[in-house]
Design an enzyme around this catalytic site. Structure first.
Site, PDB file in Angstrom:
ATOM      1  N   ASN A  61       1.043  -1.628  -0.067  1.00 43.87           N
ATOM      2  CA  ASN A  61      -0.047   0.150  -0.168  1.00 43.87           C
ATOM      3  C   ASN A  61       1.019   1.300  -0.514  1.00 43.87           C
ATOM      4  OD1 ASN A  61       0.453  -1.069   3.139  1.00 43.87           O
ATOM      5  ND2 ASN A  61      -1.126   0.219   3.556  1.00 43.87           N
ATOM      6  N   GLU A  63       0.683   5.272   0.840  1.00 45.98           N
ATOM      7  CA  GLU A  63      -0.106   6.463   0.629  1.00 45.98           C
ATOM      8  C   GLU A  63       0.020   7.590   0.330  1.00 45.98           C
ATOM      9  OE1 GLU A  63      -0.551   5.775   5.020  1.00 45.98           O
ATOM     10  OE2 GLU A  63      -1.805   3.779   4.906  1.00 45.98           O
ATOM     11  N   CYS A  72      -4.209   1.022  -1.948  1.00 46.28           N
ATOM     12  CA  CYS A  72      -3.763  -0.602  -1.568  1.00 46.28           C
ATOM     13  C   CYS A  72      -3.002  -1.493  -2.342  1.00 46.28           C
ATOM     14  CB  CYS A  72      -5.318  -1.246  -1.570  1.00 46.28           C
ATOM     15  SG  CYS A  72      -6.442  -0.623  -0.717  1.00 46.28           S
ATOM     16  N   GLU A  74      -3.093  -4.902  -2.907  1.00 49.25           N
ATOM     17  CA  GLU A  74      -3.880  -5.602  -3.971  1.00 49.25           C
ATOM     18  C   GLU A  74      -3.342  -4.839  -5.399  1.00 49.25           C
ATOM     19  OE1 GLU A  74      -4.950  -4.709  -0.736  1.00 49.25           O
ATOM     20  OE2 GLU A  74      -5.784  -6.115  -0.062  1.00 49.25           O
ATOM     21  N   CYS A 111     -10.036  -4.872   0.484  1.00 50.05           N
ATOM     22  CA  CYS A 111     -11.007  -4.216   0.271  1.00 50.05           C
ATOM     23  C   CYS A 111     -12.059  -4.388  -0.691  1.00 50.05           C
ATOM     24  CB  CYS A 111     -11.121  -2.646   0.447  1.00 50.05           C
ATOM     25  SG  CYS A 111     -10.604  -2.003  -0.597  1.00 50.05           S
ATOM     26  N   CYS A 114     -10.927  -3.348  -3.758  1.00 48.63           N
ATOM     27  CA  CYS A 114      -9.876  -4.023  -4.809  1.00 48.63           C
ATOM     28  C   CYS A 114     -10.757  -4.916  -5.152  1.00 48.63           C
ATOM     29  CB  CYS A 114      -8.960  -4.787  -3.583  1.00 48.63           C
ATOM     30  SG  CYS A 114      -7.748  -3.410  -3.260  1.00 48.63           S
TER      31      CYS A 114
HETATM   32  N1  THU Z   1      -5.003  -1.529   2.645  1.00 50.02           N
HETATM   33  C1  THU Z   1      -4.476  -1.999   1.644  1.00 50.02           C
HETATM   34  O1  THU Z   1      -3.505  -1.989   1.299  1.00 50.02           O
HETATM   35  N2  THU Z   1      -5.794  -3.445   1.198  1.00 50.02           N
HETATM   36  C2  THU Z   1      -6.088  -3.958   1.847  1.00 50.02           C
HETATM   37  O2  THU Z   1      -6.568  -4.647   1.688  1.00 50.02           O
HETATM   38  C3  THU Z   1      -6.918  -2.996   3.476  1.00 50.02           C
HETATM   39  C4  THU Z   1      -6.202  -1.492   3.414  1.00 50.02           C
HETATM   40  C5  THU Z   1      -4.341  -0.317   2.931  1.00 50.02           C
HETATM   41  C6  THU Z   1      -5.156   1.233   2.522  1.00 50.02           C
HETATM   42  C7  THU Z   1      -4.550   2.009   3.793  1.00 50.02           C
HETATM   43  O3  THU Z   1      -2.962   2.212   3.236  1.00 50.02           O
HETATM   44  C8  THU Z   1      -4.144   1.158   4.972  1.00 50.02           C
HETATM   45  O4  THU Z   1      -4.636  -0.205   4.814  1.00 50.02           O
HETATM   46  C9  THU Z   1      -5.395   1.360   5.430  1.00 50.02           C
HETATM   47  O5  THU Z   1      -6.816   1.381   5.223  1.00 50.02           O
END
Ligand code: THU
Length: 159
Positions: A61, A63, A72, A74, A111, A114
């Site tokens: 991920n 940000e 994310c 994925e 999520c 994804c």
């Molecule tokens: N996140 C993911 O990378 N994948 C997921 O399946 C759930 C959430 C990340 C997004 C964000 O950077 C952090 O986790 C918190 O939500």
């Protein structure tokens, strides 16, 4: 009329009960958590997918101070595969995550965004993508298809 859809998956008490290939993919996903850029949530997610020719592609991920601009793990891996290996089918996707204190007791599931992307990729390639989800400290859940996790996904045919 009341109907029911069931979510099918296989649960393993820990990663060492998986096949060699699945252990390898999940280990790569776990190692990818190190490459997450998560200064805001401190929640690090790693993903690693395998292609039909055995190539693996990882993502973590990423940000941003403008929060919704982040992506994310994925989707970083899925879009990277589509962008760099177009036409090659994705066989499996492993997902692993760690919180700031590294004490997650349960797997971290993808999520809805994804899953939506995953389901469209499955339809595009006409082949399901296996999901292997877990961490070194948790049970591991294996789904035969992303569609199994999102049985009522929005479909392009409805546009
Ligand atoms: N996140 C993911 O990378 N994948 C997921 O399946 C759930 C959430 C990340 C997004 C964000 O950077 C952090 O986790 C918190 O939500």
């Amino acid at each position: 009329m009341s109907r029911e859809k069931t979510i099918k998956y296989t649960e393993y008490p820990s990663a060492d009960q998986l096949s060699r290939e699945d252990i390898d993919l999940l280990t790569r996903a776990w190692n990818q958590t190190q490459n997450a850029y998560a200064p805001y949530s401190h929640f690090k997610v790693g993903a690693c997918l395998s292609l039909e020719d055995g190539t693996t592609i990882s993502g973590s991920n990423q940000e941003n101070a403008s929060y919704p601009a982040g992506l994310c793990a994925e989707r970083v891996a899925l879009f990277s595969a589509a962008g760099t290996h177009p036409g090659k089918k994705i066989i499996a996707l492993a997902i692993s995550a760690k919180n700031q204190t590294n004490d997650l007791l349960d797997p971290v599931f993808p999520c809805g965004f994804c899953l939506q992307v995953l389901v469209e990729m499955e339809r595009k390639q006409q082949k399901p993508i296996r999901l292997i989800i877990g961490n070194p400290n948790t049970r591991v859940l294996v789904f035969d298809s992303g569609g199994d996790m999102m049985p009522f996904a929005f479909d392009a045919e409805q546009l």
